[in-house]
Design an enzyme around this catalytic site. Sequence first.
Site, PDB file in Angstrom:
ATOM      1  N   ASP A   1       0.940  -1.356   0.041  1.00  0.00           N
ATOM      2  CA  ASP A   1      -0.168   0.065  -0.090  1.00  0.00           C
ATOM      3  C   ASP A   1       0.762   1.228   0.143  1.00  0.00           C
ATOM      4  OD1 ASP A   1      -2.175   1.479  -0.071  1.00  0.00           O
ATOM      5  OD2 ASP A   1      -2.697   1.215   2.235  1.00  0.00           O
ATOM      6  N   GLY A   2       0.321   2.312  -0.636  1.00  0.00           N
ATOM      7  CA  GLY A   2       1.042   3.417  -0.754  1.00  0.00           C
ATOM      8  C   GLY A   2       1.592   4.186  -1.904  1.00  0.00           C
TER       9      GLY A   2
ATOM     10  N   ASN B   1     -10.593  -2.842  -6.223  1.00  0.00           N
ATOM     11  CA  ASN B   1     -10.003  -1.726  -6.794  1.00  0.00           C
ATOM     12  C   ASN B   1     -10.509  -1.402  -8.106  1.00  0.00           C
ATOM     13  OD1 ASN B   1      -6.680  -3.040  -5.974  1.00  0.00           O
ATOM     14  ND2 ASN B   1      -7.913  -1.320  -5.001  1.00  0.00           N
TER      15      ASN B   1
HETATM   16  C1  FPP Z   1      -1.989   0.099  -3.356  1.00  0.00           C
HETATM   17  O1  FPP Z   1      -1.597   1.442  -3.260  1.00  0.00           O
HETATM   18  C2  FPP Z   1      -1.471  -0.653  -4.385  1.00  0.00           C
HETATM   19  C3  FPP Z   1      -2.308  -1.134  -5.566  1.00  0.00           C
HETATM   20  C4  FPP Z   1      -3.684  -1.151  -5.434  1.00  0.00           C
HETATM   21  C5  FPP Z   1      -1.385  -1.674  -6.534  1.00  0.00           C
HETATM   22  C6  FPP Z   1      -0.447  -2.742  -6.086  1.00  0.00           C
HETATM   23  C7  FPP Z   1       0.497  -2.726  -7.459  1.00  0.00           C
HETATM   24  C8  FPP Z   1       1.771  -2.683  -7.474  1.00  0.00           C
HETATM   25  C9  FPP Z   1       2.891  -2.505  -6.375  1.00  0.00           C
HETATM   26  C10 FPP Z   1       2.191  -2.708  -8.816  1.00  0.00           C
HETATM   27  C11 FPP Z   1       3.072  -3.998  -9.162  1.00  0.00           C
HETATM   28  C12 FPP Z   1       2.559  -5.152  -8.812  1.00  0.00           C
HETATM   29  C13 FPP Z   1       2.950  -6.261  -9.779  1.00  0.00           C
HETATM   30  C14 FPP Z   1       2.585  -7.510  -9.625  1.00  0.00           C
HETATM   31  C15 FPP Z   1       3.859  -5.966 -10.884  1.00  0.00           C
HETATM   32  P1  FPP Z   1      -2.430   2.895  -3.393  1.00  0.00           P
HETATM   33  O2  FPP Z   1      -2.867   2.905  -4.778  1.00  0.00           O
HETATM   34  O3  FPP Z   1      -4.073   2.129  -2.702  1.00  0.00           O
HETATM   35  O4  FPP Z   1      -1.915   3.774  -2.682  1.00  0.00           O
HETATM   36  P2  FPP Z   1      -2.458   4.878  -1.569  1.00  0.00           P
HETATM   37  O5  FPP Z   1      -3.227   4.339  -0.563  1.00  0.00           O
HETATM   38  O6  FPP Z   1      -1.519   5.697  -1.378  1.00  0.00           O
HETATM   39  O7  FPP Z   1      -3.427   5.581  -2.720  1.00  0.00           O
END
Ligand code: FPP
Length: 239
Positions: free
Chosen positions: A17-18, A65
């Site tokens: 996350d993040g 998501n």
């Molecule tokens: C959460 O951060 C992250 C995700 C929903 C996506 C996770 C994906 C990756 C790390 C990309 C790579 C993965 C692979 C398998 C290649 P957020 O967007 O919710 O962050 P925020 O809470 O700061 O908005």
Amino acid sequence: MSETETQGPRHVAVIMDGNGRWAQSRGRPRLFGHHAGAKRVREIVNVCPKLGVKYLTIFAFSTENWKRTQTEVSGLMKLFRRYIQREAQDLLREGVRVRFIGDRVRLDERLVRMMDDLELLTSDNDAVHLTIALNYGGRDEVARATKRLAYDVEQGRLSYKDVTDETLAKYLDTSVLPDPDLVVRTSGEARISNFLLWQSAYAEYEFIDTLWPDFTEAEFAQVVGRYGARDRRFGAVKV
Ligand code: FPP
């Protein structure tokens, strides 16, 4: 194992996350953060053998998501395709066995084909078992498992009398995996967010303030090391 001996986690599950906040704090679009996050995935996978982590399960895209903007969702799907395309040969060479969990029905056909191909390509590997949760939700997984189980009962392949928690576990996407020992979530949020609900019944949790794109292998090593010092009893009393 003796009382003084410690053992690291065999299976670590990570809620990455993040990414969005990391990008926004730099005045960049959220997808920039997801790309930075993908680089960390590579680093964390590579360090697993050294840390004795045999199973790594990462939350890449949840059933919730889809509620994000169309730009972010399609950007993430493109990133997953690109990741598979770019990393496949390295994963194969490094001995990583890749699996995907989650409902594939809503994913685009091209991506699903690439996921199937990568699973097959790496199916003889055994150094690290990397499981990528894509369109995954814990409740959705239990519901899908229950539906398949009910179908087997209806077809006379299983008696309702034989249904135990072990029976249900065999219908989950994770049926071939051990339960996670440790679940890590980055970015300071202390929530499970529908990740591996059933499987993490006895897991330890670590909520880390670092945003996922800043989460280094050194910090991962620290988290894994802390686990070794814990005392897990699985509901029993220590004798
Ligand atoms: C959460 O951060 C992250 C995700 C929903 C996506 C996770 C994906 C990756 C790390 C990309 C790579 C993965 C692979 C398998 C290649 P957020 O967007 O919710 O962050 P925020 O809470 O700061 O908005």
